[in-house]
Design a protein around this motif. Structure first.
Motif, PDB file in Angstrom:
ATOM      1  N   LYS A   1       0.907  -1.201  -0.091  1.00  0.00           N
ATOM      2  CA  LYS A   1       0.054   0.001  -0.026  1.00  0.00           C
ATOM      3  C   LYS A   1       1.043   1.254  -0.123  1.00  0.00           C
ATOM      4  CE  LYS A   1      -4.214  -1.935   1.920  1.00  0.00           C
ATOM      5  NZ  LYS A   1      -5.043  -1.892   3.201  1.00  0.00           N
ATOM      6  N   THR A   2       1.917   1.308   0.549  1.00  0.00           N
ATOM      7  CA  THR A   2       2.843   2.593   0.961  1.00  0.00           C
ATOM      8  C   THR A   2       3.579   2.642  -0.681  1.00  0.00           C
ATOM      9  OG1 THR A   2       3.485   2.038   3.292  1.00  0.00           O
ATOM     10  CG2 THR A   2       4.681   3.407   1.874  1.00  0.00           C
ATOM     11  N   TYR A   3       3.945   1.600  -1.298  1.00  0.00           N
ATOM     12  CA  TYR A   3       4.479   1.736  -2.585  1.00  0.00           C
ATOM     13  C   TYR A   3       3.514   2.369  -3.471  1.00  0.00           C
ATOM     14  CZ  TYR A   3       7.133   0.727  -6.736  1.00  0.00           C
ATOM     15  OH  TYR A   3       7.796   0.855  -8.011  1.00  0.00           O
ATOM     16  N   LYS A   4       2.269   1.574  -3.658  1.00  0.00           N
ATOM     17  CA  LYS A   4       1.378   2.010  -4.365  1.00  0.00           C
ATOM     18  C   LYS A   4       0.978   3.557  -4.290  1.00  0.00           C
ATOM     19  CE  LYS A   4      -0.977  -2.330  -5.685  1.00  0.00           C
ATOM     20  NZ  LYS A   4      -2.015  -3.310  -5.425  1.00  0.00           N
ATOM     21  N   GLN A   5       0.756   4.057  -2.936  1.00  0.00           N
ATOM     22  CA  GLN A   5       0.015   5.259  -2.797  1.00  0.00           C
ATOM     23  C   GLN A   5       1.334   6.527  -2.800  1.00  0.00           C
ATOM     24  OE1 GLN A   5      -1.402   4.647   1.170  1.00  0.00           O
ATOM     25  NE2 GLN A   5      -3.175   3.431   0.423  1.00  0.00           N
ATOM     26  N   VAL A   6       2.439   6.157  -2.455  1.00  0.00           N
ATOM     27  CA  VAL A   6       3.466   7.135  -2.104  1.00  0.00           C
ATOM     28  C   VAL A   6       4.673   6.690  -3.188  1.00  0.00           C
ATOM     29  CG1 VAL A   6       4.755   8.852  -0.556  1.00  0.00           C
ATOM     30  CG2 VAL A   6       2.691   7.480   0.179  1.00  0.00           C
ATOM     31  N   GLY A   7       4.973   5.537  -3.389  1.00  0.00           N
ATOM     32  CA  GLY A   7       6.068   5.056  -4.238  1.00  0.00           C
ATOM     33  C   GLY A   7       7.202   4.734  -3.138  1.00  0.00           C
ATOM     34  N   LEU A   8       8.421   4.484  -3.786  1.00  0.00           N
ATOM     35  CA  LEU A   8       9.730   4.015  -2.834  1.00  0.00           C
ATOM     36  C   LEU A   8      10.047   5.140  -1.793  1.00  0.00           C
ATOM     37  CD1 LEU A   8      11.632   1.623  -2.537  1.00  0.00           C
ATOM     38  CD2 LEU A   8      13.134   2.793  -4.149  1.00  0.00           C
ATOM     39  N   ARG A   9       9.956   6.397  -2.267  1.00  0.00           N
ATOM     40  CA  ARG A   9      10.268   7.341  -1.062  1.00  0.00           C
ATOM     41  C   ARG A   9       9.576   7.404   0.060  1.00  0.00           C
ATOM     42  NH1 ARG A   9       6.426  11.875  -1.565  1.00  0.00           N
ATOM     43  NH2 ARG A   9       5.169  11.386  -3.460  1.00  0.00           N
TER      44      ARG A   9
ATOM     45  N   PHE B   1       8.877   4.794   1.844  1.00  0.00           N
ATOM     46  CA  PHE B   1       9.581   4.181   2.851  1.00  0.00           C
ATOM     47  C   PHE B   1      10.787   4.823   3.606  1.00  0.00           C
ATOM     48  CE2 PHE B   1       7.788   0.913  -0.170  1.00  0.00           C
ATOM     49  CZ  PHE B   1       7.232   0.307   0.768  1.00  0.00           C
ATOM     50  N   TYR B   2      11.199   6.127   3.011  1.00  0.00           N
ATOM     51  CA  TYR B   2      12.491   6.756   3.389  1.00  0.00           C
ATOM     52  C   TYR B   2      11.857   8.092   4.063  1.00  0.00           C
ATOM     53  CZ  TYR B   2      15.467   3.119   1.813  1.00  0.00           C
ATOM     54  OH  TYR B   2      16.100   1.885   1.606  1.00  0.00           O
ATOM     55  N   LYS B   3      10.743   8.188   4.336  1.00  0.00           N
ATOM     56  CA  LYS B   3      10.223   9.442   4.965  1.00  0.00           C
ATOM     57  C   LYS B   3      10.884   9.537   6.289  1.00  0.00           C
ATOM     58  CE  LYS B   3       7.023  11.710   2.327  1.00  0.00           C
ATOM     59  NZ  LYS B   3       7.290  13.114   2.109  1.00  0.00           N
ATOM     60  N   GLY B   4      11.140  10.669   6.710  1.00  0.00           N
ATOM     61  CA  GLY B   4      11.940  10.768   8.076  1.00  0.00           C
ATOM     62  C   GLY B   4      13.352  10.094   8.311  1.00  0.00           C
ATOM     63  N   THR B   5      14.090   9.864   7.061  1.00  0.00           N
ATOM     64  CA  THR B   5      15.473   9.349   6.977  1.00  0.00           C
ATOM     65  C   THR B   5      16.592  10.394   7.789  1.00  0.00           C
ATOM     66  OG1 THR B   5      15.085   7.989   5.120  1.00  0.00           O
ATOM     67  CG2 THR B   5      17.381   8.523   5.633  1.00  0.00           C
ATOM     68  N   THR B   6      16.233  11.592   7.268  1.00  0.00           N
ATOM     69  CA  THR B   6      17.227  12.483   8.033  1.00  0.00           C
ATOM     70  C   THR B   6      17.199  12.680   9.544  1.00  0.00           C
ATOM     71  OG1 THR B   6      17.265  13.921   6.114  1.00  0.00           O
ATOM     72  CG2 THR B   6      18.134  14.889   7.770  1.00  0.00           C
ATOM     73  N   PRO B   7      16.057  12.948  10.157  1.00  0.00           N
ATOM     74  CA  PRO B   7      15.961  12.968  11.514  1.00  0.00           C
ATOM     75  C   PRO B   7      16.204  11.461  12.131  1.00  0.00           C
ATOM     76  CG  PRO B   7      13.635  12.825  10.697  1.00  0.00           C
ATOM     77  CD  PRO B   7      14.858  13.191   9.441  1.00  0.00           C
TER      78      PRO B   7
END
Length: 293
Positions: free
Chosen positions: A45-53, A55-61
């Motif tokens: 669902k995450t991949y379909k709705q938002v794409g690969l990016r 999965f990497y939300k919040g990577t910097t913090p």
């Protein structure tokens, strides 16, 4: 200190790059368990709705949190080992038991919590922003680190970054007792009477993975409550630890506190195995440099 910080940077980067998709799935499933049937469903669902990016939300913090936490944790670990030696009345060079090392790690985690809580709050909010919008809890979400930081300051002031501090402490202090305790027990098992310092990379990886698994099994419900407090407080005033805990148990059942456990265990074993391997080898390098002077 410099070597430990370098270790934290290298280990933290490796942990976040490989483990971030699993951590993102964990936070999404903890905060909105009814949206996902399991790990695979969350990934699809995450991949379909938002794409690969997505999965990497919040990577910097997450990277900042990982580096800061591990730098403080391992620097304080040695200091806390000396405190434990003083409490039990043994010499500075005396080897501590597995239980005493676990207590030292638990003390050290309290210091690490102070740098971890703000960065983890930003990370969790970014990871669950899409679900907050889908559920209608917020109309428009912040999609960058800076916009989340600015939103926290405008709404709650600097202390807003410490929402979920009590939950984080409740997770870290007992959790790191099991973390370091599990690691040391596993090293004792692999050493079989030899010195633990003689262990090779595979036993160290497995011991680190075992320690990480012990941590999350012990404190996972507390982490689930923490994630909810930090994410759902975006939409307005959120109940504290006990209020959130009781609400989840009453309305969703005890099993809701274990939503997202699968991705957490996968990530914990791999990431903490790598972390302890890096820590032990950097410590040996540091001791060699000290001995050469």
């Amino acid at each position: 200190a410099a070597l430990l910080t370098s270790t934290a940077c290298l280990g933290g980067t490796a942990c976040v790059v490989t483990g971030q998709p699993f951590d993102t799935a964990k936070v999404k499933m903890q905060t909105f368990p009814n949206m996902y049937k399991g790990l695979v469903d969350c990934f699809v669902k995450t991949y379909k709705q938002v794409g690969l990016r997505g999965f990497y939300k919040g990577t910097t913090p997450a990277l900042v949190a990982n580096i800061a936490e591990n730098s403080v944790l391992f620097m304080c670990y040695g200091f806390c080992q000396q405190i434990v030696r003083r409490i039990v009345g043994v010499d500075r060079k005396t080897k501590l038991s597995d239980l005493q090392n676990a207590a030292a790690g638990s003390f050290a985690s309290a210091f690490a919590t102070l740098v971890l809580c703000p960065t983890e709050l930003v990370k969790c909010r970014l990871q669950a922003m899409h679900e907050m919008q889908l559920s209608g809890k917020i109309i428009q979400g912040h999609n960058t680190v800076w916009s989340v930081v600015k939103g926290v300051i405008q709404k709650d002031g600097p202390l807003g970054f410490y929402r979920g501090l009590s939950s984080t402490l409740l997770r870290e202090v007992p959790g790191y007792f099991f973390f370091f305790g599990g690691y040391e027990l596993s090293r004792t098992f692999f050493a079989s009477g030899r010195s633990k310092d003689e262990l090779g990379p595979i036993p160290l990886l497995l011991s680190g993975g075992f320690g990480g698994s012990c941590l999350w099994i012990a404190v996972y419900p507390v982490d689930c409550v923490k994630s909810r407090i930090q994410v759902l407080s975006m939409a307005g005033k959120q109940a504290g630890f006990m209020g959130t805990f009781v609400t989840v148990v009453r309305t969703e059942g005890v099993l809701a506190l274990y939503s997202g456990l699968t991705p957490t265990m996968i990530r914990a074993f791999v990431a903490n195995g790598a972390l302890f391997l890096a820590y032990e080898y950097s410590r040996k390098l540091m001791m060699k440099q000290i001995d050469s002077y």
